[in-house]
Design an enzyme around this catalytic site. Structure first.
Site, PDB file in Angstrom:
ATOM      1  N   HIS A 111       0.837  -1.204   0.000  1.00  0.00           N
ATOM      2  CA  HIS A 111       0.000   0.000   0.000  1.00  0.00           C
ATOM      3  C   HIS A 111       0.873   1.256   0.000  1.00  0.00           C
ATOM      4  CE1 HIS A 111      -3.305  -2.708   1.242  1.00  0.00           C
ATOM      5  NE2 HIS A 111      -4.084  -1.775   0.720  1.00  0.00           N
ATOM      6  N   LYS A 149      -0.636   4.964   4.489  1.00  0.00           N
ATOM      7  CA  LYS A 149      -1.530   4.043   5.193  1.00  0.00           C
ATOM      8  C   LYS A 149      -1.062   3.845   6.631  1.00  0.00           C
ATOM      9  CE  LYS A 149      -3.928  -0.377   4.773  1.00  0.00           C
ATOM     10  NZ  LYS A 149      -5.235   0.217   5.039  1.00  0.00           N
TER      11      LYS A 149
HETATM   12  N1  LIG Z   1     -12.967  -1.084   2.776  1.00  0.00           N
HETATM   13  C1  LIG Z   1     -12.305  -0.647   1.710  1.00  0.00           C
HETATM   14  O1  LIG Z   1     -12.523  -1.064   0.557  1.00  0.00           O
HETATM   15  C2  LIG Z   1     -11.255   0.434   1.892  1.00  0.00           C
HETATM   16  C3  LIG Z   1     -10.561   0.961   0.784  1.00  0.00           C
HETATM   17  C4  LIG Z   1      -9.659   1.991   0.991  1.00  0.00           C
HETATM   18  C5  LIG Z   1      -9.443   2.473   2.281  1.00  0.00           C
HETATM   19  N2  LIG Z   1     -10.106   1.901   3.333  1.00  0.00           N
HETATM   20  C6  LIG Z   1      -9.953   2.392   4.709  1.00  0.00           C
HETATM   21  O2  LIG Z   1     -10.713   3.595   4.794  1.00  0.00           O
HETATM   22  C7  LIG Z   1     -10.096   4.430   5.787  1.00  0.00           C
HETATM   23  C8  LIG Z   1      -9.845   5.810   5.150  1.00  0.00           C
HETATM   24  O3  LIG Z   1      -8.844   5.679   4.135  1.00  0.00           O
HETATM   25  P1  LIG Z   1      -8.223   6.978   3.450  1.00  0.00           P
HETATM   26  O4  LIG Z   1      -7.115   6.490   2.594  1.00  0.00           O
HETATM   27  O5  LIG Z   1      -9.310   7.812   2.867  1.00  0.00           O
HETATM   28  O6  LIG Z   1      -7.623   7.704   4.752  1.00  0.00           O
HETATM   29  P2  LIG Z   1      -7.411   9.272   4.986  1.00  0.00           P
HETATM   30  O7  LIG Z   1      -7.026   9.937   3.716  1.00  0.00           O
HETATM   31  O8  LIG Z   1      -6.512   9.364   6.183  1.00  0.00           O
HETATM   32  O9  LIG Z   1      -8.880   9.785   5.354  1.00  0.00           O
HETATM   33  C9  LIG Z   1      -9.460   9.689   6.632  1.00  0.00           C
HETATM   34  C10 LIG Z   1     -10.197  11.001   6.890  1.00  0.00           C
HETATM   35  O10 LIG Z   1     -10.869  10.901   8.153  1.00  0.00           O
HETATM   36  C11 LIG Z   1     -10.482  12.040   8.949  1.00  0.00           C
HETATM   37  N3  LIG Z   1     -10.579  11.730  10.387  1.00  0.00           N
HETATM   38  C12 LIG Z   1      -9.590  11.366  11.241  1.00  0.00           C
HETATM   39  N4  LIG Z   1     -10.093  11.177  12.478  1.00  0.00           N
HETATM   40  C13 LIG Z   1     -11.430  11.427  12.380  1.00  0.00           C
HETATM   41  C14 LIG Z   1     -12.486  11.443  13.329  1.00  0.00           C
HETATM   42  N5  LIG Z   1     -12.276  11.087  14.617  1.00  0.00           N
HETATM   43  N6  LIG Z   1     -13.731  11.773  12.882  1.00  0.00           N
HETATM   44  C15 LIG Z   1     -13.951  12.106  11.599  1.00  0.00           C
HETATM   45  N7  LIG Z   1     -12.976  12.133  10.663  1.00  0.00           N
HETATM   46  C16 LIG Z   1     -11.730  11.792  11.047  1.00  0.00           C
HETATM   47  C17 LIG Z   1      -9.057  12.328   8.505  1.00  0.00           C
HETATM   48  O11 LIG Z   1      -8.663  13.614   8.914  1.00  0.00           O
HETATM   49  P3  LIG Z   1      -7.050  13.860   9.155  1.00  0.00           P
HETATM   50  O12 LIG Z   1      -6.409  13.649   7.802  1.00  0.00           O
HETATM   51  O13 LIG Z   1      -6.981  15.258   9.655  1.00  0.00           O
HETATM   52  O14 LIG Z   1      -6.608  12.832  10.173  1.00  0.00           O
HETATM   53  C18 LIG Z   1      -9.225  12.200   6.982  1.00  0.00           C
HETATM   54  O15 LIG Z   1      -9.805  13.355   6.405  1.00  0.00           O
HETATM   55  C19 LIG Z   1      -8.830   3.698   6.245  1.00  0.00           C
HETATM   56  O16 LIG Z   1      -9.141   2.988   7.426  1.00  0.00           O
HETATM   57  C20 LIG Z   1      -8.536   2.755   5.097  1.00  0.00           C
HETATM   58  O17 LIG Z   1      -7.809   1.610   5.499  1.00  0.00           O
HETATM   59  C21 LIG Z   1     -11.007   0.912   3.157  1.00  0.00           C
END
Ligand SMILES: NC(=O)c1ccc[n+]([C@@H]2O[C@H](COP(=O)([O-])OP(=O)(O)OC[C@H]3O[C@@H](n4cnc5c(N)ncnc54)[C@H](OP(=O)(O)O)[C@@H]3O)[C@@H](O)[C@H]2O)c1
Length: 253
Positions: free
Chosen positions: A142, A146
């Site tokens: 990844h 991540k």
């Molecule tokens: N199931 C699937 O198919 C799949 C696919 C891809 C990703 N994912 C998962 O989805 C999640 C997000 O991935 P991403 O790549 O989009 O991550 P990301 O870019 O870090 O996005 C997460 C967002 O949530 C915000 N956040 C942090 N703490 C929070 C809180 N307590 N309440 C509300 N918002 C909050 C973050 O803000 P800050 O940046 O300020 O911390 C950021 O804007 C991860 O856990 C990833 O492993 C799942």
């Protein structure tokens, strides 16, 4: 038109989901939740779900595990179905999800792509056919942003293998402190982090003079966003509390 409350709306996945919704006639983002309330799209953004008094049919979460408690409370208070795509929960958080599914419908999948769900079927078949004679190892790659490791998807693949092998395997995450030969019944899980890799998973079956590798590579985050929107549309029509996953979506009549 189904209305989604999108948690983590300003993150990498949240923005891809929002973009896909812009061109979609069946779903729209009614409001976003994020720790930073910057607005990138036309919908309002709140830090606390309780601040949103408007209507939504389903909540979709692509944030971090720390957002779980307020989101579960909000969904339970409003009897709102929840789709959880976030990964990296600890045992207590997973228990909270199980408990909440007694009062609301909760869809959870560590990987929303159809291809990974097919890969799980192929893994089960390979484990049943190859059985004891092959060592199983899982490698995931990844991007360098991540946070959790191994990925939620790698754990899903591990569970698919564990359920189909003729023995109970043990996961091994780190071999650098183990000075011993590989146990026949262990499955190694290896996390590579770098650059902008969206998500690659390999399940290796290594036998005597032959190796079979099953793999999946995601070329764009749209794969996950599109699958999550399918799940959100499906769950918006579900009222029965319980736990749901990709199989419920793929096998519905
Ligand atoms: N199931 C699937 O198919 C799949 C696919 C891809 C990703 N994912 C998962 O989805 C999640 C997000 O991935 P991403 O790549 O989009 O991550 P990301 O870019 O870090 O996005 C997460 C967002 O949530 C915000 N956040 C942090 N703490 C929070 C809180 N307590 N309440 C509300 N918002 C909050 C973050 O803000 P800050 O940046 O300020 O911390 C950021 O804007 C991860 O856990 C990833 O492993 C799942």
């Amino acid at each position: 038109m189904r209305r989604i409350l999108l948690s983590g709306c300003n993150g990498r996945m949240g923005r891809v989901v929002s973009q896909l919704c812009e061109d979609n006639r069946e779903v729209c983002v009614a409001a976003g939740l994020d720790i930073k309330t910057t607005k990138h799209f036309s919908y309002p953004v709140y830090a606390d779900p309780m601040e949103y008094g408007g209507r939504a049919d389903v909540a979709l979460d692509f944030s971090l595990p720390s957002s779980l408690t307020p989101l579960l409370t909000y969904c339970k208070n409003r009897s709102m179905p929840l789709v959880i795509a976030t990964t990296g929960y600890d045992e207590a958080q997973l228990a909270a999800v199980r408990e909440a599914s007694g009062s609301i419908p909760i869809f959870q999948s560590g990987n929303m792509s159809l291809g990974i769900n097919l890969l799980m079927d192929l893994i089960r078949r390979a484990c049943a056919v190859l059985g004891e004679g092959f060592d199983v190892e899982i490698v995931e790659r990844h991007h360098n942003q991540k946070v959790d490791a191994p990925s939620g998807t790698a754990l899903m693949l591990y569970n698919a293998a564990a359920g189909a092998l003729p023995y109970q395997p043990a996961p091994v995450y780190d071999r650098h402190e183990i000075h011993a030969k590989r146990d026949r019944h262990e499955i190694g899980l290896h996390a590579v982090r770098g650059g902008t890799v969206v998500g690659e998973h390999e399940v290796i079956f290594a036998g005597h003079h032959e190796v079979i590798t099953l793999s999946h590579s995601a070329g764009s985050r749209e794969v996950f966003a599109a699958g999550a929107l399918r799940a959100a549309r499906f769950m918006a029509g579900v009222s029965r509390p319980g736990r749901y996953d990709m199989n419920d979506l793929l096998n519905r009549g």
